[in-house]
Design an enzyme around this catalytic site. Structure first.
Site: not given
Ligand code: UN1
Length: 509
Positions: A266, A300
């Protein structure tokens, strides 16, 4: 001159001025060089945490191998009972732990508490899964045969987490990895070691209460990169789940896949919101504020690009700039603060450098752009009008900088959304059903998270979380992400007395 005693919630979590940063599954060891953890509001030291040595790392792995023997044999619903107790313990500690996340990372208290809630939610989800995960049964073409799927644990899962979600990202991984019968080694980011120690202590309490074998979960806080490097090259670690930059993610991927082990990656996001002229503009404005200013732009999933339809471009930006002006910046633990500091002095440098680059590429700063004239890592949330093709726009800068550009029609807006190398999150604001379905279809957003009328950030745990392209392709948290923590088997059983071969093959008859 540690400031530990100023924060009474730290002692509540079992922390002290000096802490050990390696838990081997039974004892707190960690005899490596101590780290000093800093408060991002003033860069003053809070406490120290020792690091793990290579020998201590080794001990952790050995304990985990033994623990796996027992844990993987336990029926999933029994593992679920333990996870349920873990959930209860996180509920009991939510307040002090949320405060610690806020203090050490720098996000506002509501988001710190929200992060612990995310761990509580995923634990609850894992408890439910522990009684519901199942494989498919497939009709066999052969008489007296049955085909079905099995999902067994992989073994040791290594979880490498970033500073920005110091509790929840570990929570996602640990909950699912443990539920499916794995054991977990956690390598936490070295600038948020107190959150890692406090979180692990909660696990320790519950595991000890149930007299579980030592080594179900271990914690290694590394000196520099050594421990992380050891973890990713170690062939005894069956899966590495990595959250962090694309650059490091690429390295992790190369090392781990070289010997065909698994990864969940990720990495960076460069998330955009498209606002169409037919949208509910007030809703869009609130969503953009949360997603671009929330966590001081250090999720993120933060909105970094805003794609506005030409007809509303000027008027919408006027409203947005006005809203940016009213954002209270300050101590994240204080009531009323909406934006806290950046995590490190280095983050401020990155913020200033990105703004300089944007200006060089013709960007016009519409709001913000400066470091605040006070101690700590405080900056202004920033809006920059710039060409969507500018180089800096295609990079992920972990700071509250929002690049804006106009679009004419939906095709163009989607093209802009998809033209960056990252592919994590994306949102469109529209009330037009045709646009919505185009957006989620084959010619729509190429991201892993495709939203309509909600921000790019703040995903629930129930959906699979992750992204495509340079974001790395992994999926964590909800939906069927649990499968990634498993060794998948297709099992064909013949319960008859004949040996019919598939595809009608006759062999030696
Ligand atoms: C991250 O920034 O690494 O969707 C995770 C969100 C949060 C998780 C972010 N639920 O913003």
């Amino acid at each position: 001159d540690l400031t530990f005693n100023k924060f009474d919630f730290l002692a509540e979590l079992g922390l002290s001025e000096t802490n050990k940063g390696c838990f081997d599954g039974e004892n707190w060891i960690g005899s490596g060089k101590p780290l000093v953890t800093l408060n991002p509001t003033n860069n003053k030291p809070i406490a120290t945490v020792t690091t793990a040595t290579e020998e201590e790392y080794e001990l952790c792995v050995q304990n985990m191998q033994k623990a796996f023997e027992m844990w993987s044999d336990l029926p999933a619903p029994k593992r679920g009972e333990i996870l349920n107790d873990l959930k209860e313990e996180f509920i009991a500690q939510k307040e002090p732990l949320g405060k610690l996340v806020s203090l050490e990372m720098g996000k506002i208290l509501s988001e710190g508490l929200g992060e612990v809630q995310e761990t509580i939610d995923i634990l609850e989800y894992a408890v439910g899964l522990s009684r519901t995960i199942s494989g498919t049964i497939i009709p066999s073409e052969r008489q007296d045969h049955v085909i079905f799927e099995t999902w067994n644990p992989l073994g040791i899962v290594g979880v490498i987490t970033a500073f920005n979600f110091p509790n929840a990202v570990f929570g996602w991984n640990a909950a699912l990895a443990l539920m499916t019968g794995n054991v977990v080694m956690w390598k936490a980011a070295s600038t948020v070691p107190l959150v890692a120690v406090a979180t692990t202590k909660i696990l320790e309490t519950v595991f000890k209460k149930h007299s579980l074998p030592k080594g179900l979960v271990t914690l290694v806080i590394g000196p520099g990169r050594t421990i992380g490097e050891k973890l990713i090259t170690d062939e005894r670690i069956n899966l590495v789940s990595f959250t962090g930059s694309t650059q490091v993610g690429k390295h992790v991927s190369e090392v781990v896949h070289k010997d065909f082990r698994s990864t969940i990656l990720e990495c960076g996001g460069n998330n955009a919101i498209i606002v169409c002229e037919d949208a509910d503009l007030d809703l869009a404005l609130r969503a953009i504020l949360f997603a671009s200013v929330g966590t001081a732009g250090q999720r993120c999933t933060t909105t970094r690009r805003l794609i506005l339809q030409e007809s509303i471009y000027e008027s919408f930006l006027e409203k947005l700039t006005k809203a940016y002006k009213t954002i209270p910046i300050g101590d994240p633990l204080e009531k009323g603060t909406i934006m806290g500091p950046l995590h490190e002095p280095r983050s401020v440098e990155n913020y200033l450098n990105a703004i300089e680059s944007a200006k060089k590429e013709g960007g016009k700063v519409l709001y913000g752009g400066r470091k605040l004239e006070k101690e700590g890592n405080f900056v202004e949330p920033t809006i920059i009008a710039i060409d969507h093709k500018a180089k800096i726009v295609h990079e992920e800068t972990f700071a509250p900088i929002l690049y804006v550009f106009p679009f004419e029609n939906l095709e163009e807006a989607i093209k802009i959304n998809n033209e960056v190398p990252q592919g994590l999150s994306s949102s469109i604001f529209t009330n037009d059903m045709r646009k919505m379905f185009k957006w989620i279809g084959p010619k729509g957003s190429d991201c892993g998270l495709i939203n309509i009328n909600i921000p790019t950030s703040g995903a629930e745990i129930g959906g699979a979380f992750g992204g495509n392209k340079e974001t790395g392709g992994g999926r964590e948290s909800g939906s069927d992400s649990w499968k990634q923590y498993c060794r998948r088997g297709t099992c064909t059983i013949n319960y008859g007395t004949e040996l019919p071969l598939a595809q009608g093959i006759k062999f030696g008859e």
